[in-house]
Design an enzyme around this catalytic site. Structure first.
Site, PDB file in Angstrom:
ATOM      1  N   SER A  78      31.390  32.003  43.500  1.00  0.00           N
ATOM      2  CA  SER A  78      32.149  33.244  43.364  1.00  0.00           C
ATOM      3  C   SER A  78      31.228  34.418  43.014  1.00  0.00           C
ATOM      4  CB  SER A  78      33.256  33.026  42.333  1.00  0.00           C
ATOM      5  OG  SER A  78      34.292  33.921  42.564  1.00  0.00           O
ATOM      6  N   TRP A 101      41.086  35.400  49.884  1.00  0.00           N
ATOM      7  CA  TRP A 101      40.542  36.591  49.205  1.00  0.00           C
ATOM      8  C   TRP A 101      39.036  36.741  49.488  1.00  0.00           C
ATOM      9  CZ3 TRP A 101      42.445  40.861  47.551  1.00  0.00           C
ATOM     10  CH2 TRP A 101      41.838  41.610  46.541  1.00  0.00           C
ATOM     11  N   LYS A 117      27.562  35.298  44.794  1.00  0.00           N
ATOM     12  CA  LYS A 117      26.967  36.568  45.246  1.00  0.00           C
ATOM     13  C   LYS A 117      25.564  36.659  44.627  1.00  0.00           C
ATOM     14  CE  LYS A 117      31.535  38.701  44.225  1.00  0.00           C
ATOM     15  NZ  LYS A 117      32.410  38.316  45.276  1.00  0.00           N
ATOM     16  N   HIS A 141      39.857  28.342  45.805  1.00  0.00           N
ATOM     17  CA  HIS A 141      38.662  28.924  45.191  1.00  0.00           C
ATOM     18  C   HIS A 141      38.191  28.060  44.023  1.00  0.00           C
ATOM     19  CE1 HIS A 141      36.110  32.390  44.475  1.00  0.00           C
ATOM     20  NE2 HIS A 141      36.467  32.412  43.200  1.00  0.00           N
TER      21      HIS A 141
HETATM   22  C1  GTR Z   1      37.409  37.861  41.581  1.00  0.00           C
HETATM   23  C2  GTR Z   1      36.673  38.756  42.519  1.00  0.00           C
HETATM   24  C3  GTR Z   1      35.894  37.947  43.500  1.00  0.00           C
HETATM   25  C4  GTR Z   1      35.177  36.774  42.866  1.00  0.00           C
HETATM   26  C5  GTR Z   1      35.905  36.163  41.698  1.00  0.00           C
HETATM   27  C6  GTR Z   1      35.091  35.310  40.727  1.00  0.00           C
HETATM   28  O1  GTR Z   1      38.154  38.522  40.648  1.00  0.00           O
HETATM   29  O2  GTR Z   1      37.623  39.552  43.185  1.00  0.00           O
HETATM   30  O3  GTR Z   1      35.000  38.792  44.194  1.00  0.00           O
HETATM   31  O4  GTR Z   1      33.906  37.109  42.509  1.00  0.00           O
HETATM   32  O5  GTR Z   1      36.450  37.108  40.890  1.00  0.00           O
HETATM   33  O6  GTR Z   1      33.920  35.575  40.500  1.00  0.00           O
HETATM   34  O7  GTR Z   1      35.687  34.418  40.145  1.00  0.00           O
END
Ligand code: GTR
Length: 429
Positions: A264, A355, A268, A405
């Site tokens: 997540s 997402w 990145k 996720h």
């Molecule tokens: C969310 C965000 C994503 C992702 C995620 C995470 O809120 O929109 O880009 O990075 O967090 O890191 O769990």
């Protein structure tokens, strides 16, 4: 609960509630992806084309500079000093299967100091330096396994009762709270080590105007670089490079075989760490989404405007100028993957994680493939989006897992296969 924690909680709730339904104003319909043209990774800024592999370093520098000034921000080099305090050295752990090391890295720059806790598990019967997966965690080293000897972080944590956080501090209740995402046994069983650092030990995950965490080591940086100055993702990536600096001095670890892996926002980060520091041998991004592996120009799921609004501290301020104007970004995220070439890179998606735009994550790998091919590697062995739960593994690896996720044993198993393939090839060279 302070204002920052409240804002973070609201942001988390907002995203959690949109994980499976299409959030208002955001596109989850492939037919509604607008037409877009991607910048060509093999075309110089002056319009000329890269024809030969030896021209790539020059083009690579152009792309790297653009990501630095317009997306993640410019980060400093090494601090004046890095001292490793070995708090625990190869103690038997995990029912005798592993050895545990805990290290505090003390960073010093000018008069400023900062410290980072590193947890390392190595296979019990390791002879000589071990290849290692290096990965940041969201809630403290002690949450990745119930092992009672893991030190609790002393730094700020976001409110999270499930992870045992009380008044933004870690408590023993958090031990093992996130163990489900960490297949430590599988990693050790394949002969690899696992090293982890709490991301907030490097830079706390809230917006304070880029002042705390490792940003504080360089008090004049922001003044000098302004809106191009490093955000939190670049800060976390910088911290990973400092851990690698330490690994280069640790005889138990093979610093030439370190895979940087993250999930997540930390996916990145692993991509940017791997792109900006060529010492990382393998780079793995798990469900990294917007600002990670997903193409920004597709505007599918999370958009540049949304991420910059919810998390104004992750990227540099220049990136905010592209809110609602993705076509003007001088780069797109397939070029982030290309920066890693010819090193192995693995992009993982989850089909329920709309997402993060799973198809857009695949397309980044696909559009980085010409660079990998130019450099004489097999690139990505797929032209179409692979079926769910069917990994493809060339120099670029990819899978889209069933489910949402998260990080699952399926993901780890694919990364371990990928490491076996690439690191075994390296050993036999
Ligand atoms: C969310 C965000 C994503 C992702 C995620 C995470 O809120 O929109 O880009 O990075 O967090 O890191 O769990």
């Amino acid at each position: 609960m302070n204002l920052h924690s409240r804002l973070c909680t609201l942001a988390i709730l907002a995203v959690a509630s949109t994980a499976f339904a299409q959030p208002k104003g955001y596109n989850y319909d492939e037919a509604k992806v607008p037409p877009y043209t991607l910048p060509d990774p093999l075309q110089f800024n002056n319009g000329e084309m890269v024809e030969e592999p030896d021209q790539w370093p020059k083009r690579r520098q152009e792309i790297l500079d653009a990501f630095r000034t317009d997306v993640y921000g410019i980060a400093p080099g090494q601090p004046d000093a890095l001292r490793a305090e070995i708090v625990e050295d190869k103690t038997t752990a995990l029912d005798g299967k592993a050895m545990r090391k805990q290290i505090v890295l003390h960073l010093k720059n000018g008069e400023k100091t900062h410290s980072i806790d590193v947890l390392v598990y190595l296979p019990k019967d390791a002879h000589g330096p071990v290849p290692v997966f290096l990965t940041l965690n969201f809630r403290g080293n002690h949450t990745i396994n119930a092992d009672p000897a893991i030190r609790l972080p002393k730094s700020w944590l976001p409110s999270d009762s499930k992870s045992g956080v009380v008044n933004n501090r870690a408590t023993v209740k958090g031990r093992g709270a996130r163990a489900v995402r960490w297949d430590v046994d599988a990693i050790i069983a394949r002969g690899y080590g696992l090293a982890t650092v709490y991301c907030g030990d490097i830079d706390p995950d809230f917006h304070d105007g880029f002042k705390n965490g490792v940003h504080a080591l360089f008090p004049n940086w922001r003044q000098e670089y302004g809106k191009k100055s490093w955000g939190s993702v670049a800060g976390w990536a910088w911290g990973l490079s400092r851990v690698l600096d330490y690994f280069e001095r640790d005889d138990d670890i093979d610093a030439s075989r370190v895979a940087v892996m993250g999930h997540s926002r930390l996916g990145k980060t692993s991509l940017w760490a791997g792109a900006s520091d060529p010492r990382f041998s393998i780079v793995i991004s798990n469900d990294s989404g917007c600002g990670g592996a997903a193409l920004s120009r597709r505007r599918f799921g999370e958009t540049v405007e949304r991420i910059n609004t919810s998390f104004p501290h992750w990227f540099c301020d220049t990136f905010k100028e592209y809110n609602g104007n993705e076509d003007a970004i001088p780069v797109d995220q397939h070029q982030l993957i290309a920066l890693i070439a010819p090193r192995p890179v693995y992009i993982a998606s989850a089909i329920g994680d709309k997402w993060a735009d799973p198809r857009g994550e695949f397309l980044s790998g696909l559009h980085a493939d010409p660079v990998y091919k130019l450099l004489g590697t097999p690139g990505l062995p797929a032209k179409e989006w692979p079926a769910v739960d069917e990994p493809v593994q060339g120099q670029i690896g990819y899978h889209v897992r069933s489910g949402g996720h998260d990080v699952k044993p399926f993901d780890w198993n694919a990364y371990l296969d990928f490491a076996d393939k690439h690191w075994a090839a390296k050993t036999s060279n």
